[in-house]
Design a protein around this motif. Structure first.
Motif, PDB file in Angstrom:
ATOM      1  N   GLU A   1      41.536  35.993  38.801  1.00 31.90           N
ATOM      2  CA  GLU A   1      41.641  37.451  38.865  1.00 31.90           C
ATOM      3  C   GLU A   1      42.784  37.844  39.803  1.00 31.90           C
ATOM      4  OE1 GLU A   1      37.767  38.965  39.939  1.00 31.90           O
ATOM      5  OE2 GLU A   1      36.825  37.944  38.247  1.00 31.90           O
ATOM      6  N   SER A   2      43.103  39.122  39.857  1.00 29.09           N
ATOM      7  CA  SER A   2      44.194  39.600  40.706  1.00 29.09           C
ATOM      8  C   SER A   2      43.823  39.472  42.183  1.00 29.09           C
ATOM      9  CB  SER A   2      44.529  41.049  40.359  1.00 29.09           C
ATOM     10  OG  SER A   2      43.399  41.862  40.554  1.00 29.09           O
ATOM     11  N   VAL A   3      44.840  39.537  43.029  1.00 30.03           N
ATOM     12  CA  VAL A   3      44.664  39.413  44.475  1.00 30.03           C
ATOM     13  C   VAL A   3      43.952  40.644  45.025  1.00 30.03           C
ATOM     14  CG1 VAL A   3      45.879  39.209  46.691  1.00 30.03           C
ATOM     15  CG2 VAL A   3      46.714  37.957  44.680  1.00 30.03           C
ATOM     16  N   GLN A   4      43.020  40.383  45.937  1.00 32.17           N
ATOM     17  CA  GLN A   4      42.274  41.448  46.615  1.00 32.17           C
ATOM     18  C   GLN A   4      42.462  41.296  48.120  1.00 32.17           C
ATOM     19  OE1 GLN A   4      38.172  41.190  45.395  1.00 32.17           O
ATOM     20  NE2 GLN A   4      38.709  40.974  43.245  1.00 32.17           N
ATOM     21  N   PHE A   5      42.249  42.373  48.859  1.00 34.42           N
ATOM     22  CA  PHE A   5      42.366  42.382  50.310  1.00 34.42           C
ATOM     23  C   PHE A   5      41.074  42.931  50.905  1.00 34.42           C
ATOM     24  CE2 PHE A   5      46.557  42.617  48.480  1.00 34.42           C
ATOM     25  CZ  PHE A   5      47.311  41.739  49.251  1.00 34.42           C
ATOM     26  N   PRO A   6      39.982  42.130  50.915  1.00 30.04           N
ATOM     27  CA  PRO A   6      38.677  42.648  51.323  1.00 30.04           C
ATOM     28  C   PRO A   6      38.599  43.095  52.779  1.00 30.04           C
ATOM     29  CG  PRO A   6      38.588  40.279  51.037  1.00 30.04           C
ATOM     30  CD  PRO A   6      39.925  40.724  50.535  1.00 30.04           C
ATOM     31  N   GLY A   7      39.471  42.554  53.643  1.00 30.47           N
ATOM     32  CA  GLY A   7      39.463  42.947  55.053  1.00 30.47           C
ATOM     33  C   GLY A   7      40.581  43.911  55.387  1.00 30.47           C
ATOM     34  N   GLY A   8      41.188  44.521  54.369  1.00 30.97           N
ATOM     35  CA  GLY A   8      42.318  45.410  54.589  1.00 30.97           C
ATOM     36  C   GLY A   8      43.628  44.638  54.529  1.00 30.97           C
TER      37      GLY A   8
ATOM     38  N   HIS B   1      45.667  43.481  56.663  1.00 26.37           N
ATOM     39  CA  HIS B   1      45.943  42.437  57.645  1.00 26.37           C
ATOM     40  C   HIS B   1      44.863  41.354  57.645  1.00 26.37           C
ATOM     41  CE1 HIS B   1      49.213  44.888  59.039  1.00 26.37           C
ATOM     42  NE2 HIS B   1      48.377  45.913  59.182  1.00 26.37           N
ATOM     43  N   GLY B   2      43.933  41.441  56.706  1.00 25.14           N
ATOM     44  CA  GLY B   2      42.855  40.461  56.603  1.00 25.14           C
ATOM     45  C   GLY B   2      43.186  39.380  55.596  1.00 25.14           C
ATOM     46  N   PRO B   3      42.187  38.647  55.183  1.00 30.62           N
ATOM     47  CA  PRO B   3      42.425  37.577  54.211  1.00 30.62           C
ATOM     48  C   PRO B   3      42.778  38.135  52.832  1.00 30.62           C
ATOM     49  CG  PRO B   3      40.082  37.819  54.622  1.00 30.62           C
ATOM     50  CD  PRO B   3      40.783  38.739  55.577  1.00 30.62           C
ATOM     51  N   LYS B   4      43.499  37.328  52.060  1.00 31.52           N
ATOM     52  CA  LYS B   4      43.760  37.631  50.651  1.00 31.52           C
ATOM     53  C   LYS B   4      42.789  36.771  49.853  1.00 31.52           C
ATOM     54  CE  LYS B   4      48.743  37.847  51.339  1.00 31.52           C
ATOM     55  NZ  LYS B   4      50.012  37.220  50.935  1.00 31.52           N
ATOM     56  N   THR B   5      42.217  37.329  48.792  1.00 32.17           N
ATOM     57  CA  THR B   5      41.285  36.570  47.966  1.00 32.17           C
ATOM     58  C   THR B   5      41.578  36.778  46.487  1.00 32.17           C
ATOM     59  OG1 THR B   5      39.615  38.317  47.836  1.00 32.17           O
ATOM     60  CG2 THR B   5      39.446  36.787  49.704  1.00 32.17           C
ATOM     61  N   SER B   6      41.079  35.858  45.703  1.00 31.69           N
ATOM     62  CA  SER B   6      41.080  35.978  44.251  1.00 31.69           C
ATOM     63  C   SER B   6      39.856  35.218  43.758  1.00 31.69           C
ATOM     64  CB  SER B   6      42.355  35.371  43.648  1.00 31.69           C
ATOM     65  OG  SER B   6      42.308  35.450  42.231  1.00 31.69           O
ATOM     66  N   TRP B   7      39.419  35.547  42.566  1.00 29.57           N
ATOM     67  CA  TRP B   7      38.220  34.942  42.001  1.00 29.57           C
ATOM     68  C   TRP B   7      38.530  34.289  40.665  1.00 29.57           C
ATOM     69  CZ3 TRP B   7      33.490  35.122  44.503  1.00 29.57           C
ATOM     70  CH2 TRP B   7      33.431  35.936  45.632  1.00 29.57           C
ATOM     71  N   LEU B   8      37.790  33.248  40.334  1.00 29.88           N
ATOM     72  CA  LEU B   8      37.789  32.699  38.993  1.00 29.88           C
ATOM     73  C   LEU B   8      36.399  32.158  38.703  1.00 29.88           C
ATOM     74  CD1 LEU B   8      39.600  29.302  38.686  1.00 29.88           C
ATOM     75  CD2 LEU B   8      39.550  30.470  40.843  1.00 29.88           C
ATOM     76  N   THR B   9      36.139  31.898  37.445  1.00 31.04           N
ATOM     77  CA  THR B   9      34.820  31.459  37.001  1.00 31.04           C
ATOM     78  C   THR B   9      34.961  30.156  36.250  1.00 31.04           C
ATOM     79  OG1 THR B   9      34.150  33.772  36.808  1.00 31.04           O
ATOM     80  CG2 THR B   9      32.783  32.159  35.681  1.00 31.04           C
ATOM     81  N   ASP B  10      34.097  29.184  36.574  1.00 27.99           N
ATOM     82  CA  ASP B  10      34.173  27.890  35.898  1.00 27.99           C
ATOM     83  C   ASP B  10      33.504  27.966  34.522  1.00 27.99           C
ATOM     84  OD1 ASP B  10      31.401  27.311  36.021  1.00 27.99           O
ATOM     85  OD2 ASP B  10      31.675  25.471  37.157  1.00 27.99           O
TER      86      ASP B  10
END
Length: 137
Positions: A94-101, A103-112
């Motif tokens: 999935e696209s990049v997300q910024f859950p902590g704003g 300056h926080g971590p960058k995340t992305s999700w995928l499904t097996d």
């Protein structure tokens, strides 16, 4: 005590191995349990020991992930490069997300292939590996 690894039951071992090796895992070893059941132990190349076990029990039928497991979190060095590599391997992160704003971590999700969710995490510059008590102070 310490956690040794997480074990996921999988429906199609070859398909799941293809997914997890595209993600970057390497096979550490296999165990034939009998009745066609197999265990495959995986780790990332930089890890000193196993971190994921795929459990294939064909006699138990298709896996139903249900609502008991939320997700597996995996730390990556550079999320953008990781997402590009995964997309080139045929995976669909999935696209990049910024859950902590910003300056926080960058995340992305995928499904097996069985529906297990995986969160990819890139820490901000200077953040130590993993999550520690300092992240909550």
């Amino acid at each position: 005590m310490k956690t040794l690894f997480v074990a996921y039951r999988v429906t199609d071992l070859d398909r799941s191995l293809g997914f997890y090796t595209a993600l970057g895992y390497v096979e550490l070893g296999r165990v034939e349990v009998g009745d066609g059941s197999r265990l495959v132990i995986l780790k990332f190349p930089g890890e000193p020991a196993a971190s994921l076990e795929l459990v294939h029990r064909p006699a138990d039928g298709r896996v139903d992930v249900g609502s008991g497991i939320d997700h597996l979190a995996i730390q990556v060095d550079t999320l953008t490069a990781t997402l590009k590599t995964l997309a080139e391997a045929g995976l669909e992160p999935e696209s990049v997300q910024f859950p902590g704003g910003p300056h926080g971590p960058k995340t992305s999700w995928l499904t097996d292939p069985d529906g297990y969710r995986i969160e990819l995490v890139e820490w901000p510059l200077g953040h130590p590996d993993g999550i520690t008590a300092a992240d909550f102070s």
